[in-house]
Design a protein around this motif. Structure first.
Motif, short mmCIF file in Angstrom:
data_model
loop_
_atom_site.label_atom_id
_atom_site.label_comp_id
_atom_site.label_asym_id
_atom_site.label_seq_id
_atom_site.Cartn_x
_atom_site.Cartn_y
_atom_site.Cartn_z
N GLN A 148 0.82 -1.21 0.00
CA GLN A 148 0.00 0.00 0.00
C GLN A 148 0.86 1.27 0.00
OE1 GLN A 148 -2.67 -2.11 3.08
NE2 GLN A 148 -3.73 -0.22 2.55
N ARG A 149 2.16 1.10 -0.01
CA ARG A 149 3.07 2.22 -0.21
C ARG A 149 3.65 2.03 -1.61
NH1 ARG A 149 8.73 3.93 2.83
NH2 ARG A 149 8.96 5.88 1.67
N ILE A 150 3.29 2.93 -2.49
CA ILE A 150 3.67 2.78 -3.89
C ILE A 150 4.56 3.95 -4.29
CG2 ILE A 150 2.77 2.67 -6.23
CD1 ILE A 150 0.29 1.60 -4.05
N THR A 151 5.62 3.62 -5.02
CA THR A 151 6.58 4.63 -5.47
C THR A 151 6.60 4.64 -6.99
OG1 THR A 151 7.91 4.22 -3.50
CG2 THR A 151 8.99 5.35 -5.31
N PHE A 152 6.52 5.84 -7.56
CA PHE A 152 6.47 6.03 -9.00
C PHE A 152 7.60 6.92 -9.47
CE2 PHE A 152 2.07 5.40 -7.66
CZ PHE A 152 1.66 4.41 -8.53
N ASP A 153 7.85 6.88 -10.76
CA ASP A 153 8.71 7.86 -11.42
C ASP A 153 7.80 9.04 -11.74
OD1 ASP A 153 10.13 9.48 -13.15
OD2 ASP A 153 10.80 7.84 -14.44
N ILE A 154 8.00 10.16 -11.08
CA ILE A 154 7.09 11.30 -11.21
C ILE A 154 7.04 11.85 -12.64
CG2 ILE A 154 8.72 13.10 -10.56
CD1 ILE A 154 6.28 14.29 -8.93
N GLU A 155 8.07 11.58 -13.43
CA GLU A 155 8.10 12.09 -14.80
C GLU A 155 7.42 11.15 -15.79
OE1 GLU A 155 8.98 15.13 -15.15
OE2 GLU A 155 9.72 15.25 -13.10
N ASP A 156 7.00 9.98 -15.35
CA ASP A 156 6.40 8.99 -16.24
C ASP A 156 4.91 8.84 -15.94
OD1 ASP A 156 5.63 6.81 -17.77
OD2 ASP A 156 7.39 5.60 -17.24
N GLN A 157 4.09 9.67 -16.57
CA GLN A 157 2.66 9.68 -16.30
C GLN A 157 2.00 8.34 -16.64
OE1 GLN A 157 1.21 12.22 -14.67
NE2 GLN A 157 -0.76 11.19 -14.59
N SER A 158 2.51 7.64 -17.66
CA SER A 158 1.91 6.34 -18.00
C SER A 158 2.18 5.33 -16.89
CB SER A 158 2.42 5.83 -19.34
OG SER A 158 3.80 5.56 -19.30
N GLU A 159 3.37 5.37 -16.27
CA GLU A 159 3.66 4.48 -15.14
C GLU A 159 2.75 4.82 -13.96
OE1 GLU A 159 7.02 3.60 -11.74
OE2 GLU A 159 7.67 4.63 -13.55
N ILE A 160 2.56 6.09 -13.72
CA ILE A 160 1.67 6.51 -12.63
C ILE A 160 0.27 5.99 -12.88
CG2 ILE A 160 0.56 8.51 -11.56
CD1 ILE A 160 3.23 10.00 -11.90
N GLY A 161 -0.22 6.17 -14.09
CA GLY A 161 -1.58 5.73 -14.42
C GLY A 161 -1.77 4.23 -14.30
N SER A 162 -0.89 3.47 -14.94
CA SER A 162 -1.05 2.02 -14.89
C SER A 162 -0.79 1.48 -13.49
CB SER A 162 -0.13 1.34 -15.91
OG SER A 162 1.23 1.58 -15.60
N GLY A 163 0.19 2.03 -12.80
CA GLY A 163 0.48 1.58 -11.44
C GLY A 163 -0.66 1.88 -10.48
N LEU A 164 -1.22 3.06 -10.60
CA LEU A 164 -2.33 3.44 -9.72
C LEU A 164 -3.54 2.55 -9.98
CD1 LEU A 164 -3.61 5.32 -7.63
CD2 LEU A 164 -4.15 6.88 -9.51
#
Length: 187
Positions: free
Chosen positions: A59-75
């Motif tokens: 439930q603690r998730i870390t993303f690459d803030i510059e990669d919106q597609s990673e944020i979207g799919s990860g979320l």
């Protein structure tokens, strides 16, 4: 930084949220102020621990803030794994706005389906196209003034003692958090 995350998470818990995520982003190890990132998670975790809210490391998730597609799919993948989640505590409002966009694009209503909170004050909230995210405002003027005073004292006293500054963050209630009907105890 610890206190802002603690206060923000406690605010969500006071709104009966019992299923939360903590969202963070990757940073360069050489970046300034690495303690901020650790402290914000510690503040979040302390608040949920005080209420005995179950929390799994996933439930603690870390993303690459510059990669919106990673944020979207990860979320979205994470929300599928934890469908009872009702609130996200983001590391800062710069990251929170990215989640806000992804949530809306995937049919979620903020705050109707998902509450969102973040410490920080990096966005220009007076602009009409910036979503009104509930956040904990950092008094940067006071922080700057206290920092300058501390530096001048170190110079005047020829001191090498490090000091720690603590400035209380103020909760700014906007349009991204809601009260849930009844608290629940399980994931």
């Amino acid at each position: 930084m610890y206190q802002g995350a603690y206060d923000g998470t406690k605010y969500l818990v006071d709104l009966n949220h019992r299923h939360l995520f903590f969202m963070d982003y990757c940073r360069n190890k050489d970046q300034l102020a690495p303690d901020v990132y650790r402290d914000r998670f510690i503040g979040f975790k302390k608040a949920i621990d005080e209420y005995n809210i179950p929390f799994e490391s996933a439930q603690r998730i870390t993303f690459d803030i510059e990669d919106q597609s990673e944020i979207g799919s990860g979320l979205m993948n994470t929300l599928r794994l934890y469908p009872k989640i009702t609130a996200i505590s983001a590391h800062d409002d710069r990251l929170a706005i990215r989640f806000y966009v992804e949530l809306l694009q995937n049919g979620y209503r903020v705050p109707g389906d998902m509450s969102l909170i973040a410490p920080g004050d990096t966005l220009e909230y007076s602009l009409p196209y910036i979503p009104k995210i509930t956040m904990l405002k950092i008094d940067t003027n006071l922080l700057g003034s206290l920092s300058a005073d501390s530096i001048l004292q170190r110079i005047d006293n020829n001191s090498h003692i490090n000091t720690s500054l603590r400035v209380t963050q103020q909760l700014v209630r906007r349009e991204s958090c809601r009260r849930v009907d009844a608290p629940t105890a399980t994931l």
